[in-house]
Structure formats: structure tokens, C-alpha cells
Design a protein around this motif. Sequence first.
Motif, mmCIF file in Angstrom:
data_model
loop_
_atom_site.group_PDB
_atom_site.id
_atom_site.type_symbol
_atom_site.label_atom_id
_atom_site.label_comp_id
_atom_site.label_asym_id
_atom_site.label_seq_id
_atom_site.Cartn_x
_atom_site.Cartn_y
_atom_site.Cartn_z
ATOM 1 N N LEU A 1 45.916 -54.328 8.807
ATOM 2 C CA LEU A 1 45.628 -53.710 7.661
ATOM 3 C C LEU A 1 44.055 -53.960 7.112
ATOM 4 O O LEU A 1 43.746 -55.176 7.312
ATOM 5 C CB LEU A 1 46.596 -53.962 6.569
ATOM 6 C CG LEU A 1 47.981 -53.767 6.673
ATOM 7 C CD1 LEU A 1 48.537 -54.097 5.267
ATOM 8 C CD2 LEU A 1 48.301 -52.269 6.918
ATOM 9 N N GLU A 2 43.503 -52.961 6.806
ATOM 10 C CA GLU A 2 42.201 -52.766 6.216
ATOM 11 C C GLU A 2 42.278 -52.901 4.724
ATOM 12 O O GLU A 2 43.433 -52.768 4.176
ATOM 13 C CB GLU A 2 41.207 -51.691 6.676
ATOM 14 C CG GLU A 2 41.165 -51.552 8.064
ATOM 15 C CD GLU A 2 40.542 -50.505 8.797
ATOM 16 O OE1 GLU A 2 39.823 -49.736 7.845
ATOM 17 O OE2 GLU A 2 40.450 -50.392 9.952
ATOM 18 N N ASP A 3 41.191 -53.240 4.145
ATOM 19 C CA ASP A 3 41.268 -53.542 2.578
ATOM 20 C C ASP A 3 41.695 -52.145 2.011
ATOM 21 O O ASP A 3 42.180 -52.137 0.965
ATOM 22 C CB ASP A 3 39.516 -53.829 2.094
ATOM 23 C CG ASP A 3 39.361 -55.185 2.552
ATOM 24 O OD1 ASP A 3 40.158 -56.077 2.874
ATOM 25 O OD2 ASP A 3 38.080 -55.517 2.381
ATOM 26 N N GLU A 4 41.220 -50.935 2.576
ATOM 27 C CA GLU A 4 41.607 -49.510 1.851
ATOM 28 C C GLU A 4 43.173 -49.445 2.027
ATOM 29 O O GLU A 4 43.550 -48.850 1.135
ATOM 30 C CB GLU A 4 40.821 -48.594 2.736
ATOM 31 C CG GLU A 4 41.022 -47.184 2.019
ATOM 32 C CD GLU A 4 40.621 -47.047 0.583
ATOM 33 O OE1 GLU A 4 41.183 -45.898 -0.029
ATOM 34 O OE2 GLU A 4 39.890 -47.795 0.178
ATOM 35 N N ASP A 5 43.505 -49.926 2.995
ATOM 36 C CA ASP A 5 45.069 -49.973 3.280
ATOM 37 C C ASP A 5 45.932 -50.553 2.303
ATOM 38 O O ASP A 5 46.752 -49.951 1.636
ATOM 39 C CB ASP A 5 45.501 -50.320 4.534
ATOM 40 C CG ASP A 5 44.856 -49.326 5.878
ATOM 41 O OD1 ASP A 5 44.754 -48.403 5.723
ATOM 42 O OD2 ASP A 5 44.596 -49.961 6.862
#
Length: 217
Positions: A104-108
Amino acid sequence: MTALDELQRVLSEWDKAEKAIKISEQITGQVPIPSIMELRYAGRRIADYFRAAESDPKQPAAISLLIDAEYDCIRAQHDAADIAVNFITIFVDQILQKIEPFSLEDEDVRKISDYLDRVERFKVAVVDSRSDRKNRPAIYEILLFDLEAITEDFSIFKKECLHLMQKSDAFHSLGQEKESVAQLALSGQKLRSFMQRSILVAAAIAAILSSLISFTR
């Protein structure tokens, strides 16, 4: 308030209950039985009202049956909302258990967190509506609107979850094995521990060599 006025209130809450039930069905794919049972109780009280009203439509006992029917309809709305929101909460929990957090990325994470915050605020509002009977109709007008919005966002969120699952699978396909977060964290701890021990050993060897050099001189 006349019996006709109260009957109109019952019918208005009945319509809201049916709308909430339909939304709950769209989210869960199942009929919210508790809500249906509440409408059944409301229907029984309406029938009892007409029987009691044959002699005197204005008698308090007859009108009290309509008041009870109105609250049955409101409870049907609550049950439908609870079932829908609980389904969403469980769905998200299950998805998060299947998604590799490291993928997961920060936006996710932000999207997931924002959606769960909205769902939690909705659940709090449902509880508040039950304790604040005086303002319950106004509160529930907002709740039904929010439930529709949450439903629309849920459809978008489910598509987003498919994307997150694909990212999770892609993350694991890059590795030799599908390790859990705990295993990865443990590996990281072992690596740090190894590096620390290596540094200490290197420093000790350097000190010994330095002593030997000084001694030979």
C-alpha cells in the motif's frame, strides 16, 4: 394532532423505511429481516388502529397504536442502516486481512482511512438519533442522505479494493515466497541485529590489531 395527521406521519416513516431497506439490500445482497419484521409490527398496529377507530377514531388508545407504528417504522430504518454499515465494516476488515500492507502506498491508506471515518461517523449519528428523540426526524433525514452517499462510495470503494488486491499480488510475485508482515518485520530485526553484531565484531578486531601493532613496535 388528529388521527389523520398521525397516520400521515406513519406512512411517511414507512416510505423512508422501505428506502433504507432497499439501500441495505443493494449493499449486502440480502433482505434485512429485522427491518421487515419491524414493518410487520407496524402493519399489525395500523390494522389494530382501524379496528379500534371504528367506534371512535379520536380515542387516545387508537391514536397510540399509530404512534407505536411510527416508531416501528423508525426502528426498521435503524435496523436497515445498521445491517448495511456493519456489512461494509466487515467487508473492509476482510479485505485488509488479504492485502499486503507493504504494497500500500500513502494514497491507498488515506482512501481507506477516509472511507472508514465516514462510516464510523454514520454509526455514531445512528446512535445519537436513538437517544435524541426530539430531533430524530431531522437527524434521520440527514442519515438517509448519508446512507445513499455511503452506498455510492461503497461501489467505488469495492473497485478500488480490486486494484489494491492486484497491487498486493504484484508485490508478492516479486518475492520468492509470500511472507507475512510479521515474518518481514522479523527479518528486518534479524538484519539489524546482524549488522549491529558485525559492527561490534569489526570494532573489536580493529582494537586487537591496533594493540598488536603497538606491541610489536
